[in-house]
Motif scaffolding. Sequence first.
Motif, PDB file in Angstrom:
ATOM      1  N   CYS A 249       0.868  -1.172   0.000  1.00  0.00           N
ATOM      2  CA  CYS A 249       0.000   0.000   0.000  1.00  0.00           C
ATOM      3  C   CYS A 249       0.911   1.231   0.000  1.00  0.00           C
ATOM      4  O   CYS A 249       2.121   1.113  -0.114  1.00  0.00           O
ATOM      5  CB  CYS A 249      -0.877  -0.002   1.240  1.00  0.00           C
ATOM      6  SG  CYS A 249       0.095   0.077   2.761  1.00  0.00           S
ATOM      7  N   HIS A 256       0.035  -6.295   2.078  1.00  0.00           N
ATOM      8  CA  HIS A 256      -1.209  -6.755   2.687  1.00  0.00           C
ATOM      9  C   HIS A 256      -1.710  -8.012   1.985  1.00  0.00           C
ATOM     10  O   HIS A 256      -1.832  -8.040   0.768  1.00  0.00           O
ATOM     11  CB  HIS A 256      -2.289  -5.679   2.570  1.00  0.00           C
ATOM     12  CG  HIS A 256      -2.078  -4.498   3.464  1.00  0.00           C
ATOM     13  ND1 HIS A 256      -2.253  -4.564   4.825  1.00  0.00           N
ATOM     14  CD2 HIS A 256      -1.719  -3.224   3.182  1.00  0.00           C
ATOM     15  CE1 HIS A 256      -2.000  -3.365   5.352  1.00  0.00           C
ATOM     16  NE2 HIS A 256      -1.665  -2.531   4.378  1.00  0.00           N
ATOM     17  N   CYS A 311      -1.925  -0.394  10.114  1.00  0.00           N
ATOM     18  CA  CYS A 311      -1.213   0.263   9.014  1.00  0.00           C
ATOM     19  C   CYS A 311      -1.808   1.647   8.769  1.00  0.00           C
ATOM     20  O   CYS A 311      -3.020   1.839   8.893  1.00  0.00           O
ATOM     21  CB  CYS A 311      -1.326  -0.594   7.763  1.00  0.00           C
ATOM     22  SG  CYS A 311      -0.300   0.008   6.407  1.00  0.00           S
ATOM     23  N   CYS A 313      -2.499   3.048   6.177  1.00  0.00           N
ATOM     24  CA  CYS A 313      -3.444   3.115   5.058  1.00  0.00           C
ATOM     25  C   CYS A 313      -4.873   2.785   5.495  1.00  0.00           C
ATOM     26  O   CYS A 313      -5.812   2.966   4.725  1.00  0.00           O
ATOM     27  CB  CYS A 313      -3.014   2.162   3.946  1.00  0.00           C
ATOM     28  SG  CYS A 313      -3.285   0.423   4.350  1.00  0.00           S
TER      29      CYS A 313
END
Length: 434
Positions: A249, A256, A311, A313
């Motif tokens: 990402c 991921h 994370c 993201c």
Amino acid sequence: MFNKEFESMPIKKLRELQVERLKWSLGHAYKNVAHYRQAFDKAGFHPDQFNSLDDMKRVPFLMKQEMRNNYPFGLFAVPMDKVIRIHSSSGTTGNATVVGYTKNDIEVWAEVMARTIACAGGSEKDMVQVAYGYGLFTGGLGVHYGAEKIGATVVPISGGNTERQLMLIKDFGTTMLACTPSYAINVADYVEKNRPDYKWKSTKLRAGIFGAEPWTEQMRKEIETRIGIDAFDIYGLSEVIGPGVSCECSAKNGLHVFEDHFFVEIIDPQTGEILPEGSAGEIVYTSLTKEACPVIRYRSRDITKIYYDSCSCGRTLVKMDKVSGRSDDMLIIRGVNVFPSQIEALLMEIEGTEPHYQIIVDRKGALDDIEIMVEVNEKIFSDEVKVLNNLSTKIRQRMQGVLGVSAKITLVEPRSIARSEGKAQRVVDRRNLK
Ligand SMILES: [Zn+2]
């Protein structure tokens, strides 16, 4: 995010979903594939006994060799009229692993590849140039369907033909490039050598999704500075689905894994014990939704680590490190899987050669080079140059035909390859991929 519901699912809910889907997948494999039924029975495990993720340790592994033993369709769990696509790894009959997809499997594959493209910042506004090979290899069509699913414009150019790649990037306004990382470097080399007039800055290219071979942070830096794009690592293997198993990402600190479709574990390659988070080991995959070719605890031989931390993201999905090596002797050369045993088997078939050889892999510039030193017998070695040349041509052509990679063949005199304890060192890998 392409699919916020599944990519940022609360962890507890995600684990419940995995248990529910694993129950289905284990039962489906057991009911429809003789191999799994026999293996499960032998291990004293029945899918009805599966109640929590902790029960996974009782489920037997699937080895690559077992996939080969079931060549071509022995592991298919649906009748052939439900299979709408076949892909296969490289290799001769019996060496290749063949996988099939139902309509729904193709949908799932397109979904995870669409998520991968979105992970790299792609959307329906992008033009994705697919420079992975199209064919039995899963790369080309995998990225293709994912790019269509996200609504991007696809340029299905396939691999090679660098001049044309450059032309389309410029003329069509390609924004994302999908190919192997070594090919991306090769393209940058080509521009510097042959096309000083080609200005990357005047193209719309801004990101690349690179996979199908291991690569380093240094290669990333090189691609990013020389082409002037954002380079993302994507990962997949045909046995599991193809590209789209996991991807980086915007945080670029791990890939991921799409855990609503693939359950992952890290094991000690020697003992098979499950290792705790953050330990390096072999990554093992179980498919949760695949219909045609379910894989149950497939031992990938890829060495990596997994992390469950959060994370930036916003994805809650587990992250795996870039793959750092293999727990077997497989070599990945220009995206093609090559086993020294395949080379050995080939040499055994050719008259005049000895089963003593050395494979030297190097990366001069961007692309992998493979040289195979082959010992010839006394009789052949004393023959004229023409005979030797014919022999090396024959070996080169057979290697190309069977392995799908061209190798430089060097014939050497009897007993000239160094042996220690009677055994020669088969592989010398000079690529520095760490
Ligand atoms: Zn992330």
